[in-house]
Write a protein that holds these residues in place. Structure first.
Motif, PDB file in Angstrom:
ATOM      1  N   PHE A 111       0.851  -1.184   0.000  1.00 38.36           N
ATOM      2  CA  PHE A 111       0.000   0.000   0.000  1.00 38.36           C
ATOM      3  C   PHE A 111       0.893   1.243   0.000  1.00 38.36           C
ATOM      4  O   PHE A 111       0.951   2.005   0.967  1.00 38.36           O
ATOM      5  N   ASP A 112       1.656   1.364  -1.082  1.00 39.19           N
ATOM      6  CA  ASP A 112       2.537   2.520  -1.238  1.00 39.19           C
ATOM      7  C   ASP A 112       2.785   2.635  -2.751  1.00 39.19           C
ATOM      8  O   ASP A 112       3.323   1.698  -3.366  1.00 39.19           O
ATOM      9  N   ALA A 113       2.371   3.767  -3.331  1.00 45.11           N
ATOM     10  CA  ALA A 113       2.397   3.890  -4.799  1.00 45.11           C
ATOM     11  C   ALA A 113       3.788   3.640  -5.366  1.00 45.11           C
ATOM     12  O   ALA A 113       3.930   2.987  -6.404  1.00 45.11           O
ATOM     13  N   CYS A 396     -12.576  14.190 -16.785  1.00 43.69           N
ATOM     14  CA  CYS A 396     -13.761  13.531 -16.192  1.00 43.69           C
ATOM     15  C   CYS A 396     -13.604  12.011 -16.263  1.00 43.69           C
ATOM     16  O   CYS A 396     -13.919  11.300 -15.303  1.00 43.69           O
ATOM     17  N   VAL A 397     -13.120  11.507 -17.414  1.00 44.62           N
ATOM     18  CA  VAL A 397     -12.982  10.053 -17.578  1.00 44.62           C
ATOM     19  C   VAL A 397     -11.970   9.522 -16.563  1.00 44.62           C
ATOM     20  O   VAL A 397     -12.210   8.514 -15.886  1.00 44.62           O
ATOM     21  N   HIS A 398     -10.836  10.205 -16.418  1.00 41.15           N
ATOM     22  CA  HIS A 398      -9.822   9.744 -15.470  1.00 41.15           C
ATOM     23  C   HIS A 398     -10.307   9.839 -14.021  1.00 41.15           C
ATOM     24  O   HIS A 398     -10.008   8.971 -13.206  1.00 41.15           O
ATOM     25  N   GLU A 399     -11.027  10.910 -13.735  1.00 38.51           N
ATOM     26  CA  GLU A 399     -11.506  11.079 -12.357  1.00 38.51           C
ATOM     27  C   GLU A 399     -12.504   9.966 -12.011  1.00 38.51           C
ATOM     28  O   GLU A 399     -12.480   9.415 -10.908  1.00 38.51           O
ATOM     29  N   SER A 400     -13.344   9.626 -12.982  1.00 37.46           N
ATOM     30  CA  SER A 400     -14.304   8.557 -12.741  1.00 37.46           C
ATOM     31  C   SER A 400     -13.576   7.214 -12.595  1.00 37.46           C
ATOM     32  O   SER A 400     -13.899   6.405 -11.723  1.00 37.46           O
ATOM     33  N   ALA A 401     -12.542   7.007 -13.453  1.00 33.15           N
ATOM     34  CA  ALA A 401     -11.765   5.755 -13.377  1.00 33.15           C
ATOM     35  C   ALA A 401     -10.963   5.684 -12.079  1.00 33.15           C
ATOM     36  O   ALA A 401     -10.641   4.607 -11.602  1.00 33.15           O
ATOM     37  N   ARG A 402     -10.639   6.835 -11.516  1.00 35.12           N
ATOM     38  CA  ARG A 402      -9.932   6.848 -10.225  1.00 35.12           C
ATOM     39  C   ARG A 402     -10.874   6.386  -9.108  1.00 35.12           C
ATOM     40  O   ARG A 402     -10.543   5.531  -8.298  1.00 35.12           O
ATOM     41  N   LEU A 403     -12.094   6.960  -9.116  1.00 36.78           N
ATOM     42  CA  LEU A 403     -13.042   6.610  -8.053  1.00 36.78           C
ATOM     43  C   LEU A 403     -13.549   5.177  -8.199  1.00 36.78           C
ATOM     44  O   LEU A 403     -13.920   4.534  -7.229  1.00 36.78           O
ATOM     45  N   LEU A 440      -5.696   2.751  -2.810  1.00 39.51           N
ATOM     46  CA  LEU A 440      -4.675   3.737  -3.213  1.00 39.51           C
ATOM     47  C   LEU A 440      -5.314   4.920  -3.946  1.00 39.51           C
ATOM     48  O   LEU A 440      -4.911   6.065  -3.764  1.00 39.51           O
ATOM     49  N   GLN A 441      -6.313   4.605  -4.777  1.00 38.13           N
ATOM     50  CA  GLN A 441      -6.916   5.672  -5.588  1.00 38.13           C
ATOM     51  C   GLN A 441      -7.886   6.548  -4.794  1.00 38.13           C
ATOM     52  O   GLN A 441      -8.395   7.537  -5.316  1.00 38.13           O
ATOM     53  N   LEU A 442      -8.140   6.154  -3.538  1.00 36.78           N
ATOM     54  CA  LEU A 442      -8.999   6.994  -2.691  1.00 36.78           C
ATOM     55  C   LEU A 442      -8.200   7.581  -1.531  1.00 36.78           C
ATOM     56  O   LEU A 442      -8.751   8.272  -0.664  1.00 36.78           O
ATOM     57  N   ASP A 443      -6.906   7.307  -1.499  1.00 35.68           N
ATOM     58  CA  ASP A 443      -6.106   7.694  -0.337  1.00 35.68           C
ATOM     59  C   ASP A 443      -5.814   9.205  -0.328  1.00 35.68           C
ATOM     60  O   ASP A 443      -5.258   9.737  -1.295  1.00 35.68           O
ATOM     61  N   PHE A 504      -2.358   6.273  -9.366  1.00 32.16           N
ATOM     62  CA  PHE A 504      -3.433   5.970 -10.323  1.00 32.16           C
ATOM     63  C   PHE A 504      -3.048   4.688 -11.051  1.00 32.16           C
ATOM     64  O   PHE A 504      -2.097   4.662 -11.829  1.00 32.16           O
ATOM     65  N   LEU A 505      -3.804   3.614 -10.782  1.00 34.70           N
ATOM     66  CA  LEU A 505      -3.404   2.303 -11.328  1.00 34.70           C
ATOM     67  C   LEU A 505      -4.553   1.583 -12.031  1.00 34.70           C
ATOM     68  O   LEU A 505      -4.580   0.357 -12.100  1.00 34.70           O
ATOM     69  N   THR A 506      -5.513   2.363 -12.530  1.00 34.35           N
ATOM     70  CA  THR A 506      -6.665   1.745 -13.189  1.00 34.35           C
ATOM     71  C   THR A 506      -6.234   0.828 -14.332  1.00 34.35           C
ATOM     72  O   THR A 506      -6.862  -0.199 -14.588  1.00 34.35           O
TER      73      THR A 506
END
Ligand code: HEM
Length: 573
Positions: A111-113, A396-403, A440-443, A504-506
């Motif tokens: 749990f470390d990027a 927007c696409v990346h932000e949605s893919a992050r969440l 990780l993507q919500l940290d 960011f690891l989608t």
């Protein structure tokens, strides 16, 4: 001492020499088998001792059996519960954590990027045993499960094909697929369309990928609908079998699942045959006397579809590509099924996430529409180069893919050698490495205190920063000249792709990262551009207000899905 004498000494019957020879050889064979089995067992025990010894040096909870039990409970409750447990354990034990999943299965969660990137760069193998159910459906040799050494050449070939021919056509295909929206949405008397975000996205994603792989008439085939239905049903069942390393053949439900996998393979074969039939018919209609396939293919690639298939034409250029992928067997049948499964559901998940967020945030949707109008006007069909200028939409696409990343965890393995991670940490060969992507993507450490909010601005770079960088590098200067041109249209900021250590690891990272990421991003942006240009998205009143992620068809999606109303825009009529 002769062999006969030896047998006599042991009290054997020396009157039949053939029997001695036979007994002697049997004995030798039995000894050889015993030695081989014993040495294999000793090797296994040696590996196990090594795993235990090296595993014990990694940080992690001391009460291993207790942890394994709670892991199994969490596994039964679903991957999001498992993430919660991992989150708690990481808080107690730090960024690298060992968990014994069984006496011979060591899982190391990271749990470390920065360390995750190091792992994804170094560990190139997929976990071989944990994918039994997927292997049944798509075959053992599939890219998605096989060790890197076995698929390295295939990966390079698919990379060329997907990021070459397929990527070049995906925008045109996506644009045409939106024109067939009536297949997947219901039009009411008021002229508004109503649809379900998850299932509509799924249909759109399968249509675009199906056309890209099999050719233009994919959307018209009954066999394609059967294939998709089977794929959905198998995807829904896979989580139930994913934790079995050996097929539980004593369970009736498993036998049924197995039969479904067989049917899927037959159905995939039918799709390939159908695509080949269309190819040969097109070949004949192109030029009945011409036996030179290259000539007729190049004609088709310029959009000259003739004869009876013209009516089914979607964009007029894809058959040459599908001919490459399917006819030339670049994609074997197992790979076709796996590619449709992976590419279809992941793209659908992200697409549905963006549509849902845009419907939930009308002010953000208005900005996307303003950008579409600015880049290509309200009546002009967007071109592929327009997509590159849609900075806000890409954010927007990346932000949605992050969440909502498709896969909540990434798993890797180093089968051949131990893995050195930073100073003092050595993960033994064969251990499963897991990165909790969703955590990780919500940290907040990586994404700030508003990490759980939908805020596309976090992927936008201010123009001034661009000017600042331009002074430092002439290459950036060119990029900035273009950006300045774009910026004259408005005071827009530009999209900045997430940095490799941003968390960011989608699409994964390293040698086994997603080959189709550019294809998928262009497809999603093209579909949304075409949709938003024509329709305003609104939520049906009784749609859920809270967005809860859940694993559906093997990917994270908001569930229950939002129902959407698509209101035609006046400007477009
Ligand atoms: C938004 C949609 C997509 C998402 C979120 C996604 C995500 C991923 C992820 C997380 C991986 C594993 C990465 C890793 O282990 O580091 C992966 C692998 C892969 N993806 Fe995708 N993917 C998407 C769409 C596609 C599409 C459309 C295609 C094909 C047309 C594709 C082809 C592949 C292939 C071939 C691999 C395996 C690469 C390898 O094993 O070396 N993906 N993808």
């Amino acid at each position: 001492m002769g062999r006969k004498q030896e047998v006599e000494n042991r009290g054997g019957d020396s009157s039949n020499p053939e029997l001695f020879t036979w007994q002697y050889e049997l004995n030798t064979l039995a000894w050889a088998i015993l030695i081989v089995v014993t040495s294999m067992l000793l090797k296994k025990v040696g590996q196990l001792l090594r795993l235990w010894l090296m595993g014990s040096r990694l940080p992690g909870p001391p009460l291993q059996t207790l942890v394994a039990r709670s892991v199994n409970c969490a596994k039964a409750a679903g991957p999001l519960k498992l993430l919660e447990l991992f989150s708690t354990l990481h808080k107690e034990h730090g960024p690298v954590l060992k968990i014994w999943m069984g006496p011979s299965q060591l899982l190391v969660s990271i749990f470390d990027a920065r360390i995750v990137n190091e792992v994804l760069e170094k560990a190139k193998d997929r976990v071989p045993t944990s994918q039994m159910a997927l292997q049944l459906a798509f075959g053992k040799g599939s890219l998605f499960f096989a060790p890197f050494s076995k698929v390295e050449r295939q990966c390079a070939m698919y990379d060329r094909e997907i990021n070459g021919n397929l990527l070049a056509e995906v925008h045109a295909i996506s644009h045409k697929v939106i024109q067939k929206l009536d297949l997947w949405a219901k039009c009411g008397q008021d002229g508004n369309w109503e649809t379900d975000s998850n299932s509509c996205s799924q249909n759109l994603a399968f249509a675009v990928l199906g056309i890209s792989i099999f050719g233009e008439s994919y959307v018209d085939w009954a066999v394609a609908r059967k294939f998709e239905k089977l794929l959905v049903s198998i995807a829904d069942e896979i989580p139930g079998w994913i934790h079995y390393t050996m097929p539980p053949v004593w369970r009736l439900s498993f036998i049924r699942f197995w039969r479904k996998c067989d049917k899927l393979r037959h159905s995939t074969e039918s799709l390939v045959t159908e695509a080949q039939k269309v190819q040969s018919k097109l070949h004949e209609t192109d030029n009945p006397n011409n036996t030179d396939s290259t000539t007729s293919k190049s004609k088709r690639s310029k959009g000259s579809l003739n004869g009876k298939y013209k009516s089914k034409e979607v964009c007029g250029i894809t058959d040459a590509v599908s001919s490459n992928l399917v006819n030339k067997k670049i994609l074997g049948e197992g790979q076709v099924g796996a590619m449709m499964y992976h590419g279809g559901f992941t793209t659908a998940g992200i697409l549905s996430g963006v549509l849902t967020q845009l419907a939930h945030h009308p002010e953000i949707q208005a900005k996307v529409y303003a950008e579409v109008e600015e880049v290509c006007g309200s009546n002009m069909a967007p071109s592929q180069s327009d997509v590159k200028q849609m900075h806000y939409l890409m954010a927007c696409v990346h932000e949605s893919a992050r969440l909502l990343p498709s896969a909540p965890f990434l798993q890797r393995c180093s089968l051949q050698s131990d893995l050195k991670l930073g100073p003092g940490l050595i993960v033994p060969a064969g251990a499963i490495l897991a990165a909790p992507v969703h955590l990780l993507q919500l940290d907040p450490v990586y994404w700030g205190n508003d990490s759980t909010n939908f805020n596309p601005d976090r992927f936008l770079k201010p123009k001034s920063k661009c000017l600042l960088n331009a002074e430092e590098s002439p290459c950036i200067q060119n990029e900035c000249d273009q950006t300045q041109k774009d910026a004259t249209m408005s005071e827009r900021r530009i999209f900045q792709a997430p940095a490799s250590d941003s968390g960011f690891l989608t699409f994964g990272a390293g040698a086994r990262s997603c080959i189709g990421s550019n294809f998928a991003l262009t497809e999603i942006a093209s579909l949304i551009m075409a949709l938003i240009q024509r329709y305003e998205l609104k939520l049906v009143q009784e749609s859920p207000k809270d967005l809860t992620p859940k694993l559906e068809h093997g990917v994270l999606q908001y569930s229950p899905s939002s129902r959407l109303i698509l209101i035609p825009r006046i400007a477009h009529n």
